[in-house]
Design an enzyme around this catalytic site. Structure first.
Site, PDB file in Angstrom:
ATOM      1  CE1 TYR A  53     109.899  36.642   3.477  1.00 51.96           C
ATOM      2  CE2 TYR A  53     108.320  35.741   2.251  1.00 51.96           C
ATOM      3  CZ  TYR A  53     109.087  35.346   3.271  1.00 51.96           C
ATOM      4  OH  TYR A  53     109.192  34.355   3.872  1.00 51.96           O
ATOM      5  NE  ARG A  56     108.619  41.587   7.917  1.00 52.33           N
ATOM      6  CZ  ARG A  56     107.203  41.804   7.970  1.00 52.33           C
ATOM      7  NH1 ARG A  56     106.421  41.067   7.407  1.00 52.33           N
ATOM      8  NH2 ARG A  56     106.766  42.799   8.677  1.00 52.33           N
ATOM      9  CG  ASN A  87     118.824  37.897  11.686  1.00 52.15           C
ATOM     10  OD1 ASN A  87     118.161  36.882  11.919  1.00 52.15           O
ATOM     11  ND2 ASN A  87     119.418  38.470  12.533  1.00 52.15           N
ATOM     12  CG  ASP A  89     118.473  42.164   8.992  1.00 48.33           C
ATOM     13  OD1 ASP A  89     119.602  42.091   9.000  1.00 48.33           O
ATOM     14  OD2 ASP A  89     117.787  41.624  10.253  1.00 48.33           O
ATOM     15  CG  HIS A 104     117.320  30.824   7.181  1.00 49.04           C
ATOM     16  ND1 HIS A 104     116.999  30.945   8.680  1.00 49.04           N
ATOM     17  CD2 HIS A 104     117.807  29.564   7.128  1.00 49.04           C
ATOM     18  CE1 HIS A 104     117.150  29.961   9.059  1.00 49.04           C
ATOM     19  NE2 HIS A 104     117.457  28.821   8.435  1.00 49.04           N
ATOM     20  CB  THR A 176     119.286  32.168  17.169  1.00 54.92           C
ATOM     21  OG1 THR A 176     118.647  31.000  16.906  1.00 54.92           O
ATOM     22  CG2 THR A 176     120.773  31.668  17.472  1.00 54.92           C
ATOM     23  CB  SER A 177     114.520  30.514  20.065  1.00 49.24           C
ATOM     24  OG  SER A 177     114.363  30.279  18.463  1.00 49.24           O
TER      25      SER A 177
HETATM   26  P1  OAD Z   1     113.397  33.303  17.029  1.00 49.42           P
HETATM   27  O1  OAD Z   1     112.318  34.292  17.122  1.00 49.42           O
HETATM   28  O2  OAD Z   1     113.149  31.850  17.133  1.00 49.42           O
HETATM   29  O3  OAD Z   1     114.287  33.652  18.345  1.00 49.42           O
HETATM   30  C1  OAD Z   1     114.558  35.010  18.798  1.00 49.42           C
HETATM   31  C2  OAD Z   1     115.536  35.038  19.845  1.00 49.42           C
HETATM   32  O4  OAD Z   1     115.951  36.180  19.946  1.00 49.42           O
HETATM   33  C3  OAD Z   1     115.100  34.251  21.182  1.00 49.42           C
HETATM   34  O5  OAD Z   1     115.931  33.440  21.619  1.00 49.42           O
HETATM   35  C4  OAD Z   1     114.928  35.756  21.876  1.00 49.42           C
HETATM   36  O6  OAD Z   1     115.144  35.624  23.357  1.00 49.42           O
HETATM   37  C5  OAD Z   1     115.947  36.612  21.327  1.00 49.42           C
HETATM   38  N1  OAD Z   1     116.091  38.113  21.748  1.00 49.42           N
HETATM   39  C6  OAD Z   1     114.772  38.872  21.736  1.00 49.42           C
HETATM   40  N2  OAD Z   1     115.301  40.119  22.028  1.00 49.42           N
HETATM   41  C7  OAD Z   1     116.711  40.062  21.790  1.00 49.42           C
HETATM   42  C8  OAD Z   1     117.618  41.220  22.058  1.00 49.42           C
HETATM   43  N3  OAD Z   1     117.343  42.405  22.251  1.00 49.42           N
HETATM   44  N4  OAD Z   1     119.228  40.837  21.918  1.00 49.42           N
HETATM   45  C9  OAD Z   1     119.395  39.440  21.548  1.00 49.42           C
HETATM   46  N5  OAD Z   1     118.285  38.515  21.595  1.00 49.42           N
HETATM   47  C10 OAD Z   1     117.174  38.664  21.684  1.00 49.42           C
HETATM   48  O7  OAD Z   1     114.498  33.409  16.018  1.00 49.42           O
HETATM   49  P2  OAD Z   1     115.429  32.876  15.359  1.00 49.42           P
HETATM   50  O8  OAD Z   1     116.059  32.021  16.105  1.00 49.42           O
HETATM   51  O9  OAD Z   1     116.453  33.743  14.575  1.00 49.42           O
HETATM   52  O10 OAD Z   1     113.415  31.472   9.196  1.00 49.42           O
HETATM   53  O11 OAD Z   1     114.582  31.879  14.345  1.00 49.42           O
HETATM   54  C11 OAD Z   1     115.104  31.241  13.241  1.00 49.42           C
HETATM   55  C12 OAD Z   1     114.346  31.068  11.960  1.00 49.42           C
HETATM   56  O12 OAD Z   1     113.218  30.781  12.076  1.00 49.42           O
HETATM   57  C13 OAD Z   1     114.549  32.406  11.213  1.00 49.42           C
HETATM   58  O13 OAD Z   1     115.569  32.608  10.541  1.00 49.42           O
HETATM   59  C14 OAD Z   1     113.124  32.226  10.331  1.00 49.42           C
HETATM   60  C15 OAD Z   1     112.519  31.639  11.421  1.00 49.42           C
HETATM   61  O14 OAD Z   1     111.072  31.002  11.053  1.00 49.42           O
HETATM   62  C16 OAD Z   1     112.985  31.668   8.094  1.00 49.42           C
HETATM   63  O15 OAD Z   1     112.183  32.837   7.861  1.00 49.42           O
HETATM   64  C17 OAD Z   1     113.222  30.471   7.057  1.00 49.42           C
END
Ligand code: OAD
Length: 232
Positions: A53, A56, A87, A89, A104, A176-177
């Site tokens: 961290y 980060r 996020n 950040d 988070h 977000t995925s």
């Molecule tokens: P993920 O890494 O699972 O998903 C990222 C998403 O962003 C995917 O759907 C990509 O297709 C998309 N992506 C990639 N480039 C992009 C761009 N330029 N513009 C827009 N989208 C884009 O991340 P999260 O869904 O945020 O938790 O993950 C959720 C949580 O899991 C996070 O908060 C974190 C992680 O483990 C903790 O650390 C507790």
């Protein structure tokens, strides 16, 4: 004013140079999630977790909000905007948004290892304090830990977030995925009449049968496109 709620994830900050988690080459490929983002990992090797961290946090000082963050701030002229972000950040803040719920946690904050959600021990770090070391103590005498919600921990802001989603006229999901719960479940709180947009350059497997307007673009271009569609 109409209520517009944004649910953002790591993709929101990708164009600022912050890695996503699950894309190829993402953070969880480089650092095993169970080591750096679980209470058990922290117990086993607190030094490694603090270092993760610290890195980060240091990265925050070299990145800037992207056009997507800035355009979301601009929406406040026409909408009552709430940003719910996964996020950790501070790019939504620095992009100018004024109402942000961090589901988070926040990289810029630290807290007690004994009682992470006790507001008495949550502390905002100044940039010169970004490097947290073993032996740095919280107000209750415990080791300072990152103010991050790890896997397996409760998400204290989820009810507040759900309540905003349940009142949204417009819900915009960005980058977000939709893999991590309870955040991904927030979509289910949107009333049937809520207009839902999803901005992501890749296909997202959304567990819902409702109508979603997909904007298949990255965050910067995607939010610009959203503004155009909202004006129509
Ligand atoms: P993920 O890494 O699972 O998903 C990222 C998403 O962003 C995917 O759907 C990509 O297709 C998309 N992506 C990639 N480039 C992009 C761009 N330029 N513009 C827009 N989208 C884009 O991340 P999260 O869904 O945020 O938790 O993950 C959720 C949580 O899991 C996070 O908060 C974190 C992680 O483990 C903790 O650390 C507790």
């Amino acid at each position: 004013m109409k209520k517009l709620v944004v649910l953002s994830g790591a993709g929101m900050s990708a164009e600022s140079g912050i890695s996503t988690f699950r894309d190829a080459g993402g953070l969880w490929d480089k650092y095993p999630v169970e080591q750096v983002a679980t209470p058990e990992g922290y117990q086993r090797n607190p030094e490694l977790v603090l270092r993760f961290y610290n890195e980060r946090r240091k990265q925050l000082t070299s990145v800037e909000p992207n056009q997507g963050h800035r355009l979301l701030a601009r929406l406040e002229k026409d909408y009552d905007v709430t940003i719910i972000t996964q996020n950790v950040d501070n790019l939504h803040e620095r992009g100018g948004s004024s109402h942000i719920i961090h589901l988070h946690g926040e990289l810029t904050k630290v807290t007690s290892s004994y009682a992470p959600n006790d507001s008495r021990y949550i502390k905002e770090l100044k940039p010169e304090e970004y490097e947290v070391k073993i032996g740095d103590l919280a107000g209750d005498g415990s080791q300072l830990r990152p103010y991050i919600v790890w896997f397996g921990e409760a998400v204290p802001m989820i009810e507040t977030a759900a309540s905003y989603v349940s009142q949204a006229d417009i819900l915009v999901i960005i980058g977000t995925s939709m893999n991590v719960y309870p955040a991904a479940g927030l979509l289910n709180y949107a009333p049937v009449g809520t207009q839902v947009y999803l901005i992501d350059p890749n296909e997202v497997n959304v567990q819902s049968s409702r109508k979603i307007e997909v904007i298949r673009k990255g965050a910067s271009e995607g939010v610009a496109e959203l503004l155009t569609r909202l004006r129509q």
